[in-house]
Structure formats: structure tokens, C-alpha cells
Design a protein around this motif. Structure first.
Motif, PDB file in Angstrom:
ATOM      1  N   PHE A  47       0.850  -1.191   0.000  1.00 18.61           N
ATOM      2  CA  PHE A  47       0.000   0.000   0.000  1.00 18.61           C
ATOM      3  C   PHE A  47       0.884   1.239   0.000  1.00 18.61           C
ATOM      4  O   PHE A  47       2.011   1.225   0.490  1.00 18.61           O
ATOM      5  CB  PHE A  47      -0.917   0.002   1.226  1.00 18.61           C
ATOM      6  N   ASP A  48       0.344   2.333  -0.546  1.00 19.76           N
ATOM      7  CA  ASP A  48       1.086   3.594  -0.581  1.00 19.76           C
ATOM      8  C   ASP A  48       0.960   4.357   0.728  1.00 19.76           C
ATOM      9  O   ASP A  48       1.819   5.185   1.053  1.00 19.76           O
ATOM     10  CB  ASP A  48       0.568   4.469  -1.725  1.00 19.76           C
ATOM     11  N   ALA A  49      -0.106   4.097   1.482  1.00 18.80           N
ATOM     12  CA  ALA A  49      -0.340   4.786   2.744  1.00 18.80           C
ATOM     13  C   ALA A  49      -1.321   3.963   3.567  1.00 18.80           C
ATOM     14  O   ALA A  49      -2.063   3.130   3.030  1.00 18.80           O
ATOM     15  CB  ALA A  49      -0.901   6.186   2.502  1.00 18.80           C
ATOM     16  N   ILE A  50      -1.318   4.208   4.886  1.00 21.42           N
ATOM     17  CA  ILE A  50      -2.173   3.464   5.810  1.00 21.42           C
ATOM     18  C   ILE A  50      -2.873   4.455   6.726  1.00 21.42           C
ATOM     19  O   ILE A  50      -2.226   5.332   7.313  1.00 21.42           O
ATOM     20  CB  ILE A  50      -1.347   2.473   6.652  1.00 21.42           C
ATOM     21  N   ALA A  51      -4.187   4.333   6.857  1.00 22.37           N
ATOM     22  CA  ALA A  51      -4.966   5.130   7.807  1.00 22.37           C
ATOM     23  C   ALA A  51      -5.461   4.204   8.902  1.00 22.37           C
ATOM     24  O   ALA A  51      -6.127   3.203   8.625  1.00 22.37           O
ATOM     25  CB  ALA A  51      -6.146   5.809   7.114  1.00 22.37           C
ATOM     26  N   VAL A  52      -5.130   4.529  10.150  1.00 22.48           N
ATOM     27  CA  VAL A  52      -5.477   3.692  11.298  1.00 22.48           C
ATOM     28  C   VAL A  52      -6.492   4.454  12.137  1.00 22.48           C
ATOM     29  O   VAL A  52      -6.174   5.502  12.707  1.00 22.48           O
ATOM     30  CB  VAL A  52      -4.227   3.348  12.127  1.00 22.48           C
ATOM     31  N   MET A  53      -7.711   3.936  12.230  1.00 25.48           N
ATOM     32  CA  MET A  53      -8.801   4.691  12.828  1.00 25.48           C
ATOM     33  C   MET A  53      -8.972   4.376  14.319  1.00 25.48           C
ATOM     34  O   MET A  53      -8.166   3.678  14.914  1.00 25.48           O
ATOM     35  CB  MET A  53     -10.092   4.430  12.050  1.00 25.48           C
ATOM     36  N   GLY A  54     -10.031   4.919  14.909  1.00 25.34           N
ATOM     37  CA  GLY A  54     -10.241   4.805  16.342  1.00 25.34           C
ATOM     38  C   GLY A  54     -10.942   3.522  16.749  1.00 25.34           C
ATOM     39  O   GLY A  54     -11.265   2.664  15.927  1.00 25.34           O
ATOM     40  N   GLY A  55     -11.184   3.401  18.059  1.00 22.88           N
ATOM     41  CA  GLY A  55     -11.865   2.235  18.606  1.00 22.88           C
ATOM     42  C   GLY A  55     -11.832   2.276  20.114  1.00 22.88           C
ATOM     43  O   GLY A  55     -11.050   3.019  20.721  1.00 22.88           O
ATOM     44  N   GLY A  56     -12.676   1.474  20.734  1.00 25.29           N
ATOM     45  CA  GLY A  56     -12.811   1.520  22.189  1.00 25.29           C
ATOM     46  C   GLY A  56     -11.748   0.771  22.951  1.00 25.29           C
ATOM     47  O   GLY A  56     -11.650   0.891  24.177  1.00 25.29           O
TER      48      GLY A  56
END
Length: 242
Positions: A47-56
Motif C-alpha cells: 500500500f502507498d499509505a495506511i490510515a489507522v482509525m479509532g476504537g474503544g
């Protein structure tokens, strides 16, 4: 140039890219990985970039969520392979942990709309420059915090949590939730666990109060999120064409 490939790592179905998606290149190819059930790729550089999102959950919850440690190791490999990462809330803590910085429980929950202030480095950062006043209001929802990774630049702080945003190479960790607008927040409130957390933190009027406060700021934060994501992808492209 080939299509840009973004891996979105999602830890809760309701915590998506949200308004950040408005800044993606029109031809970006987004692959969504559900961390609790999907296998992390062998090669982050696919992948060219990674987005890591939120969570509890938290970055230290490997004993109860074994995939947490797998994700941290995956992000550590991504950093080693120079794949840019965009970490939001839990994502920022996982990014910090992957960069060998300590993540711990903070002094008190920071939940609701609150003020964040750019540092001098944040004011001139290539992604965030001129996207808001020096101090701006945005959504917060977290219990944990991170120490600044070695070599990182602190970009923003709040009164309760001095480490709100950092840059590490071309990667960014953001404790706050610019991606949340009223429609996305409604999906949070539809989740009984999220609603209970909010009521426990702010009282029975919490959901209505935060919804109203968000409505007052979301036009600003929506524009900030889209513009920041667009600029970040400019950085990603520029690094590939050097």
C-alpha cells in the motif's frame, strides 16, 4: 502515475474515515481491513499509505485483544519500510507504540467538544498550515494518551492532554476526531456501548449536548479534515516521485 492505494484499518464499524474521505484523490483505491477479524498483509509496502482509525480498545490491550499486538507489529514494519501512516485516536496511540513510545491511561477522560491549540511547529506544518485558527474546537473521545516517539515533532496540545498531534517523518498521529460530523456521530450514539460511555462521562444530557456542540463546529472540522487528507496525499505522492 498509478492509482494510490490506501489501507484503512478499522477497529469499530462506526469509526471510519468519515470526513477525511472528502480529501482522498478521486481515483484512490481504498481497502478496508477489520482488525478484529482480518489478517494483516504480509507486506505493508503493498500500500502507498495506511490510515489507522479509532476504537474503544487500547494499545496495551493485547492480552484481551491479541490482534492489537499483531497490528502494532504491522505498523512497526510499515514505519521501517517508510510507508506513511495516518493514525486517529486509537490509531495515534498504536502508531506511537509502533514507534516504541509509551501509551498509558491519562489523568481523566477527554470526551466532547474541546479546544486544541497548534504548537509553533503545527502552525507551519505542511499538512496543517492555515487550515484553522491557532486554537480550534473539535471532537475528543479518549482515555489513553501517548508519549512523543523519538524523533517526532509535537504539533498540537490541549489543556488536559499536551500530546494531541505529532508528525514522524511522513506519518501523523492525531488524538482528536476531525473525521466526525453529525451523521457519523449519530452512528456512534446508535451503539449502546458508546452512548453509555457518553452518559457515564457527561450525564444524561451528554448525547444531546455533544450533538449540539458538534453541529456548531462541524463545518470547520469537516473542511479541515478534507484539506488535511488532500495535503497528506500530496506528501505521499511527492515522496514517491522524488
Amino acid at each position: 502515475m498509478t492509482t494510490l492505494r490506501l489501507l484503512e484499518i478499522r477497529h469499530a464499524e462506526c469509526e471510519s474515515l468519515g470526513t477525511y474521505a472528502g480529501g482522498l484523490p478521486h481515483d484512490a483505491e481504498v481497502t478496508t481491513l477489520r482488525a478484529e477479524r482480518d489478517t494483516f498483509p504480509d507486506d505493508p509496502a503493498s500500500f502507498d499509505a495506511i490510515a489507522v482509525m479509532g476504537g474503544g480498545m487500547g494499545a496495551n490491550d493485547g492480552p484481551t485483544h491479541p490482534w492489537i499486538d499483531d497490528e502494532i507489529e504491522f505498523l512497526r514494519r510499515a514505519l521501517a519500510e517508510d510507508v506513511p501512516i495516518w493514525g486517529v485516536c486509537l490509531g495515534s496511540q498504536l502508531l506511537a507504540s509502533a514507534a516504541d513510545a509509551k501509551v498509558s491511561t491519562g489523568p481523566a477522560p477527554e470526551i466532547g467538544i474541546s479546544k486544541v491549540t497548534w504548537t509553533p511547529d503545527g502552525v507551519v506544518d505542511p499538512v496543517w498550515k492555515d487550515l484553522s485558527d491557532k486554537t480550534f474546537d473539535c471532537m475528543q473521545w479518549h482515555y489513553d494518551t501517548f508519549e512523543l516517539p523519538e524523533g517526532a515533532t509535537l504539533l498540537a496540545s490541549s489543556e488536559a492532554y499536551p500530546n494531541q498531534a505529532f508528525r514522524l517523518g511522513a506519518s501523523y498521529g492525531l488524538q482528536f476526531h476531525l473525521e466526525v460530523d453529525s451523521p457519523l456521530f449519530a452512528t456512534w450514539l446508535d451503539d449502546p456501548d458508546y452512548r453509555t460511555e457518553l452518559v457515564d462521562a457527561l450525564g444524561p444530557s451528554g448525547p444531546d449536548q455533544v450533538s449540539a456542540d458538534l453541529a456548531d463546529v462541524e463545518s470547520t472540522t469537516r473542511a479541515m479534515a478534507a484539506a488535511a487528507m488532500s495535503r497528506w496525499f500530496d506528501v505521499v505522492v511527492a515522496r514517491q516521485t522524488r
